[in-house]
Scaffold this motif. Structure first.
Motif, PDB file in Angstrom:
ATOM      1  N   LYS A  13       9.776 -12.104   3.436  1.00 29.81           N
ATOM      2  CA  LYS A  13      10.357 -10.399   3.240  1.00 29.81           C
ATOM      3  C   LYS A  13       9.199  -9.699   1.845  1.00 29.81           C
ATOM      4  CE  LYS A  13      13.108  -8.737   6.824  1.00 29.81           C
ATOM      5  NZ  LYS A  13      13.237 -10.063   7.204  1.00 29.81           N
ATOM      6  N   ILE A  14       9.413 -10.604   0.848  1.00 30.48           N
ATOM      7  CA  ILE A  14       9.935  -9.585  -0.402  1.00 30.48           C
ATOM      8  C   ILE A  14       8.604  -9.854  -1.327  1.00 30.48           C
ATOM      9  CG2 ILE A  14      11.844  -8.852  -0.182  1.00 30.48           C
ATOM     10  CD1 ILE A  14      12.857 -10.665  -2.657  1.00 30.48           C
ATOM     11  N   SER A  15       7.750 -10.489  -0.756  1.00 28.80           N
ATOM     12  CA  SER A  15       6.587 -11.241  -1.315  1.00 28.80           C
ATOM     13  C   SER A  15       6.505 -10.018  -2.590  1.00 28.80           C
ATOM     14  CB  SER A  15       5.301 -12.552  -1.292  1.00 28.80           C
ATOM     15  OG  SER A  15       5.160 -11.069  -0.009  1.00 28.80           O
ATOM     16  N   PRO A  16       5.182 -10.140  -3.760  1.00 25.27           N
ATOM     17  CA  PRO A  16       5.012  -8.976  -4.531  1.00 25.27           C
ATOM     18  C   PRO A  16       4.088  -7.996  -3.413  1.00 25.27           C
ATOM     19  CG  PRO A  16       3.608 -11.274  -5.331  1.00 25.27           C
ATOM     20  CD  PRO A  16       4.454 -11.190  -4.009  1.00 25.27           C
ATOM     21  N   ASP A  17       3.230  -8.614  -2.326  1.00 28.23           N
ATOM     22  CA  ASP A  17       2.521  -7.305  -1.642  1.00 28.23           C
ATOM     23  C   ASP A  17       2.832  -6.668  -1.070  1.00 28.23           C
ATOM     24  OD1 ASP A  17       2.340 -10.046  -1.436  1.00 28.23           O
ATOM     25  OD2 ASP A  17       1.536  -9.857   0.535  1.00 28.23           O
ATOM     26  N   GLY A  18       4.753  -6.867  -0.734  1.00 27.40           N
ATOM     27  CA  GLY A  18       5.387  -6.658   0.534  1.00 27.40           C
ATOM     28  C   GLY A  18       5.679  -5.480  -0.225  1.00 27.40           C
ATOM     29  N   LEU A  19       5.592  -4.723  -1.028  1.00 28.20           N
ATOM     30  CA  LEU A  19       5.931  -3.471  -1.824  1.00 28.20           C
ATOM     31  C   LEU A  19       4.453  -2.119  -1.307  1.00 28.20           C
ATOM     32  CD1 LEU A  19       6.059  -1.652  -4.510  1.00 28.20           C
ATOM     33  CD2 LEU A  19       4.222  -2.594  -5.898  1.00 28.20           C
ATOM     34  N   LEU A  20       3.294  -2.964  -1.020  1.00 29.23           N
ATOM     35  CA  LEU A  20       2.090  -2.213  -0.239  1.00 29.23           C
ATOM     36  C   LEU A  20       2.916  -2.340   1.580  1.00 29.23           C
ATOM     37  CD1 LEU A  20      -1.093  -3.536  -1.941  1.00 29.23           C
ATOM     38  CD2 LEU A  20       0.383  -1.651  -2.051  1.00 29.23           C
ATOM     39  N   GLU A  21       3.545  -3.110   1.573  1.00 29.35           N
ATOM     40  CA  GLU A  21       4.457  -2.674   3.431  1.00 29.35           C
ATOM     41  C   GLU A  21       4.958  -1.653   3.156  1.00 29.35           C
ATOM     42  OE1 GLU A  21       3.260  -3.838   5.420  1.00 29.35           O
ATOM     43  OE2 GLU A  21       2.084  -5.355   4.390  1.00 29.35           O
ATOM     44  N   VAL A  22       5.698  -1.508   2.361  1.00 24.56           N
ATOM     45  CA  VAL A  22       6.373  -0.209   1.708  1.00 24.56           C
ATOM     46  C   VAL A  22       6.142   1.204   1.624  1.00 24.56           C
ATOM     47  CG1 VAL A  22       8.368   0.567   0.201  1.00 24.56           C
ATOM     48  CG2 VAL A  22       8.795  -1.817   0.381  1.00 24.56           C
ATOM     49  N   VAL A  23       5.300   1.052   1.095  1.00 25.78           N
ATOM     50  CA  VAL A  23       4.152   2.343   0.691  1.00 25.78           C
ATOM     51  C   VAL A  23       3.611   3.084   1.883  1.00 25.78           C
ATOM     52  CG1 VAL A  23       1.729   3.392  -0.153  1.00 25.78           C
ATOM     53  CG2 VAL A  23       4.103   2.117  -1.138  1.00 25.78           C
ATOM     54  N   ASN A  24       3.013   2.532   2.864  1.00 22.98           N
ATOM     55  CA  ASN A  24       2.925   1.992   3.908  1.00 22.98           C
ATOM     56  C   ASN A  24       3.392   2.689   5.287  1.00 22.98           C
ATOM     57  OD1 ASN A  24      -0.263   1.861   5.531  1.00 22.98           O
ATOM     58  ND2 ASN A  24       1.334  -0.194   7.020  1.00 22.98           N
TER      59      ASN A  24
END
Ligand SMILES: Cc1cc2nc3c(=O)[nH]c(=O)nc-3n(C[C@H](O)[C@H](O)[C@H](O)COP(=O)(O)OP(=O)(O)OC[C@H]3O[C@@H](n4cnc5c(N)ncnc54)[C@H](O)[C@@H]3O)c2cc1C
Length: 419
Positions: free
Chosen positions: A364-375
């Motif tokens: 759920k919260i690996s670094p690239d998860g940040l881009l999921e939030v923005v998307n």
């Protein structure tokens, strides 16, 4: 450990070879038994985060790893439209004592293997020995092997047996016969390497896009491979896709046409991404699978290490790192305890919870998860002002949380190693 008999290490991958190097440094006898008849430099790229580099530096390997890999300077996170969300320094560029090194898995495995043979001699790694079963009694563990033709080999006995036999570990299955089937997240990964000119800083790790529409992770892993400055670029694509084939085979080939349509638009002033992918030498496919954390890894004189103990999704750059930390922790404990069973038990206590947290965080919260939030917040559309989508504080907290869970926050690495 009191016994002068050899620790039996099952598997000569990243975890098994690191354990062997650490035991050699710490003066504990051992031998590695590897299934394949000849270790080959397989795989593509992986990352050695600063907490793993601290351990490898302790084994005297930092200079050679710096030469063979590339010290990552920064991460950049982009939306699929190429809009920058975050630029974050990494490794020594972020104030760590150790670098973060991106490297070909084969280069890492051979660095470990060559150092081991140089220090301990060629006989400490026995190839063509596939473990099929482990038994134990009051005095020791007995490991049974077959050769590459399937014929039984003489069993090997030692004070303990450490299963470093990777994601398809036979010892894990023996220890946990009723474990649930591996869990498929619904995402397929495609991996490749391409010879290409340096992009951005020449040491930039890029995340681009989101799972729904296709995500790219890309970083250089070998520098100046032709004397003219060309690098070997490692890239990984993640796309949502059902699959029946859940076998975890790192060598399964795929075609560019399976996923390139997700990235045809991705032509930026710093890289024509579809052109770079089309120039790849080979492409491999791997399902994003992990397994729920186990309730225990140690039974008396037998324990699990690395992917055998905690298979995690290859996301967040922690697969190799956690195996390396398992290995050096276990070696230190085997020196500290007279009874190796106590060492194996304490190793489990120290490492099981820590690595279980990483397995779950990678979902759920690996670094690239940040881009999921923005998307999610932009509905996949370009944004006008990033601050209207996500605050700087949220970004800082997102990044800090994963580092903390995975054990490589700057504060954590300023504390001395205790076990
Ligand atoms: C061929 C291959 C390619 C890989 N490519 C990548 C990659 O490109 N990127 C990435 O992030 N990770 C890759 N990995 C996984 C990565 O190496 C691990 O996630 C991580 O480094 C943890 O290391 P490990 O020692 O636990 O497992 P591994 O490095 O997988 O090592 C396990 C070792 O055990 C051996 N083995 C398996 N079964 C037995 C048995 N029954 N008896 C004896 N030996 C056995 C295997 O041959 C292997 O050498 C790859 C693994 C393999 C085996």
């Amino acid at each position: 450990m009191k016994s002068q008999d050899e620790v039996v290490i099952i598997g000569g991958g990243i975890g098994g070879l690191t354990l062997a190097l650490a035991l050699h440094r710490d003066g504990v006898p051992f031998r590695v038994y590897e299934a394949v008849p000849e270790i080959k430099p397989l795989g593509v790229g992986l990352n050695l985060l600063p907490h793993a580099m601290r351990e490898l530096a302790g084994l005297g390997l930092e200079p050679v790893l710096r030469r063979k890999g590339i010290a990552t300077q920064e991460y950049r996170f982009y939306t699929r439209h190429g809009q920058l969300v975050l630029r974050e320094p990494r490794g020594q560029y972020a104030g760590y004592e150790w670098p973060q090194i991106a490297i070909h898995r084969g280069d890492l495995q051979f660095t470990l293997l060559e150092a081991l043979i140089e220090r301990a001699g060629p006989d400490v790694v026995v190839q063509g020995h596939r473990c099929v079963k482990v038994e134990q009694d009051e005095d020791g563990a007995t490991v049974h092997f077959i050769d590459p033709k399937g014929q039984p080999l003489p069993p090997v006995r030692g004070p303990v047996a450490v299963a470093c036999d990777g994601v398809n570990s036979v010892v894990r299955v023996q220890m946990h016969p009723k474990e649930a089937v591996p869990r498929y997240e619904g995402t397929l990964q495609y991996r490749g390497t391409t010879r290409w000119k340096p992009y951005l800083t020449g040491a930039t790790h890029v995340y681009l896009g989101a799972n729904e529409t296709g995500k790219l992770v890309m970083y250089p892993i070998r520098d100046n491979i032709d004397g003219e400055g060309t690098q070997l670029i490692n890239w990984v694509i993640e796309v949502k896709r059902p699959t029946e084939d859940l076998k975890r085979d790192w060598n399964r080939r795929a075609e560019i046409s399976d996923f390139i349509h997700h990235f045809e638009h991705a032509k930026f002033d710093w890289m024509d991404i579809p052109a770079m992918m089309r120039a790849a030498e080979a492409v491999y496919e791997y399902p994003m699978i992990d397994q729920d954390p186990l309730p225990f890894w140690t039974e008396g004189r037998v324990t699990l290490l690395g992917d055998a103990a905690h298979p995690m999704m290859p996301r967040g750059s922690n697969g190799a790192a956690q195996a390396i930390i398992d290995a050096t922790t276990l070696s230190r404990l085997l020196v500290q305890h007279e009874d190796p069973r106590a060492a194996l038990k304490e190793y489990e206590q120290l490492r099981l919870k820590a690595t279980s947290d990483v397995v779950l965080a990678n979902r759920k919260i690996s670094p690239d998860g940040l881009l999921e939030v923005v998307n999610e917040r932009t509905g996949g559309k370009p944004f006008e002002r990033l601050e209207d989508v996500i605050t700087e504080q949220e970004i800082i907290e997102w990044q800090a949380r994963y580092k903390k869970i995975a054990g490589f926050s700057l504060d954590d690495l300023r504390r001395p190693v205790t076990a």
